[in-house]
Design an enzyme around this catalytic site. Structure first.
Site, short mmCIF file in Angstrom:
data_model
loop_
_atom_site.label_atom_id
_atom_site.label_comp_id
_atom_site.label_asym_id
_atom_site.label_seq_id
_atom_site.Cartn_x
_atom_site.Cartn_y
_atom_site.Cartn_z
N ASP A 1 0.85 -0.93 -0.17
CA ASP A 1 -0.28 0.14 0.29
C ASP A 1 0.77 1.32 -0.04
O ASP A 1 1.80 1.44 0.86
CB ASP A 1 -0.50 -0.15 1.81
CG ASP A 1 -1.95 0.85 1.13
OD1 ASP A 1 -2.75 1.66 0.68
OD2 ASP A 1 -2.45 1.75 2.37
N GLU B 1 -2.82 2.17 -4.86
CA GLU B 1 -1.80 3.90 -4.59
C GLU B 1 -3.38 4.38 -5.32
O GLU B 1 -3.14 5.64 -6.08
CB GLU B 1 -0.74 3.64 -5.86
CG GLU B 1 -1.00 2.93 -7.39
CD GLU B 1 -1.95 3.84 -8.08
OE1 GLU B 1 -2.90 3.66 -8.02
OE2 GLU B 1 -1.27 4.74 -8.34
N GLY C 1 -5.77 4.76 -7.28
CA GLY C 1 -6.14 4.74 -8.61
C GLY C 1 -5.36 6.17 -9.04
O GLY C 1 -6.13 7.10 -10.02
N ASP D 1 -10.45 5.01 -0.68
CA ASP D 1 -11.34 3.87 0.35
C ASP D 1 -12.49 3.74 0.25
O ASP D 1 -13.00 4.78 0.46
CB ASP D 1 -10.92 4.08 1.52
CG ASP D 1 -9.13 3.52 2.13
OD1 ASP D 1 -8.28 3.94 0.57
OD2 ASP D 1 -8.37 3.90 2.86
C1 GLA Z 1 -4.60 2.41 2.98
C2 GLA Z 1 -5.94 1.25 2.40
C3 GLA Z 1 -6.93 0.97 3.05
C4 GLA Z 1 -6.11 0.43 4.29
C5 GLA Z 1 -5.14 1.54 5.26
C6 GLA Z 1 -4.11 0.40 6.35
O1 GLA Z 1 -5.41 3.73 3.81
O2 GLA Z 1 -5.97 2.90 1.38
O3 GLA Z 1 -7.27 -0.82 2.26
O4 GLA Z 1 -4.72 -0.59 3.77
O5 GLA Z 1 -4.45 2.19 4.57
O6 GLA Z 1 -3.25 2.18 6.98
#
Ligand code: GLA
Length: 372
Positions: free
Chosen positions: A138, A176, A178, A198
């Protein structure tokens, strides 16, 4: 080049983030694995149990190795992976390409240097040794503290090469949000890439994501999938009807299906919905062709997905916040397990009550999914 044969179908499983953020621990995850088995999820196809951000101790050890949180994951990650494997599931873990994880940035998670930058080889070897079958990697502002010009493909390709050569089959899921059109550069580097920020547990978020996927369809396919983020099914904020539409839309999009609710307290209805055979069969159709929204009316959206052996799946959604929409269906079969459609009489039968009616009434945010 990663081995695309590891993800011939959109990966399915469970991820801790949507329900728990960093409030996770060893026993809770073992319990979750138990429910994946007892609820029928494992047998329905939910294969990976992924531990997201929050499993780490606040520092690496003095040789530079990542360590599990000393209290919440005291028995260790290898012991956890063993428990998960013993239940016939596969095990996934979270990491980041920079020097920080996202929880360190957005959740005030106590940590230093928990990203893999400069530790990639050591980390992937550790993960493989622990029994990791799926790595969620991530971005988390990875440029920060490294190089402001670090580009996304370079950051993710560093780990991709190591995943491919570590000697253990590992599905590589990157995130990332998108930001840099990953669908253009990630096939071949990763098995799946996030296409959106998210997801939140609201119908507005689900709808926003689904509507934003138009035009990305042809980048996705067996071994390399667009990932519109994990499921919010069963989380507070969504009705059962909205959850059904959520699953139907993700199935139409050939999306990876990662459940994200607290499985220990889910109702039978939610468990049944997550396991709906007709919708899972559409999601997992071997042709792997992502469906698209072909009609956008004020009162309804129509999605179409080409299936193997000449089949077609249709999904009609009522996007309105208020107002029932009536949809006339013909020559089709409802597959969401609630209603069946009679090809001869063009009548719909409610499988539970036996009530017959022609056409389908869609409540606000409801959908109907049909096979042709
Ligand atoms: C980002 C990702 C989430 C999750 C959090 C963890 O926001 O998009 O899906 O993995 O980090 O901290």
């Amino acid at each position: 080049m990663i081995d695309q044969s590891l993800a011939p179908l959109p990966p399915m499983g469970y991820n801790t983030w949507n329900a728990f953020r960093t409030k996770i621990d060893f026993q809770q995850i073992v319990d979750m694995a138990d429910v994946m088995v007892s609820s029928g999820m494992r047998d329905a196809g939910y294969e990976y149990l992924v531990v997201d951000d929050g499993w780490q101790a606040s520092t690496r050890d003095d040789k530079g190795y990542l360590q599990p949180h000393p209290e919440r994951f005291a028995p260790g990650i290898k012991a956890l992976a063993d428990e998960v494997h013993a239940r016939g599931l596969k095990f996934g873990l979270y990491g980041s390409p920079g020097i920080r994880t996202c929880a360190m940035i957005y959740d005030a998670y106590d940590g230093t240097g928990l990203g893999s930058w400069g530790h990639e080889q050591r980390d992937i070897e550790t993960f493989a040794e622990w029994g990791v079958d799926y790595l969620k990697y991530d971005w988390c502002e990875a440029r920060f503290g490294i190089d402001q010009h670090l580009d996304y493909p370079t950051a993710f390709a560093r780990m991709s090469e190591l995943v491919a050569s570590v000697g253990r089959p590992i599905v590589y899921s990157i995130s990332e949000y998108g930001n840099s059109n990953p669908w253009e550069w990630a096939p071949g580097i990763a098995h799946m890439w996030r296409t959106t920020p998210d997801i939140e547990p609201s119908f507005a978020s689900i709808q926003r994501i689904a509507l934003s996927q138009r035009g990305l369809e042809h980048h996705s396919g067996p071994g390399h999938w667009n990932d519109p983020d994990m499921l919010q099914i069963g989380n507070p904020g969504l009705s059962l009807e909205e959850c059904r539409t959520h699953l139907a839309l993700w199935a139409m999009m050939a999306a990876p299906l990662m459940a994200g609710n607290d499985l220990r307290i889910m109702t039978d209805e939610v468990a049944e919905l997550l396991c709906t055979p007709g919708l899972i069969a559409i999601d997992q159709d071997p042709l792997g062709k992502q469906g698209r929204r072909i009609r956008t009316e004020w009162t309804h959206h129509v999605w179409r997905r080409e299936l193997s052996e000449g089949g077609t799946a249709w999904c009609v959604v009522n996007p309105l916040d208020e107002g029932v929409v009536r949809v006339e269906v013909d020559g089709t079969l409802v597959v969401d397990g609630v209603q069946t459609f009679d090809l001869d009489t063009t009548e719909v039968t409610d499988a539970v009550t036996g009530e017959r009616f022609s056409g389908v009434e869609l409540a606000p945010h409801a959908s109907v999914t049909l096979l042709h």
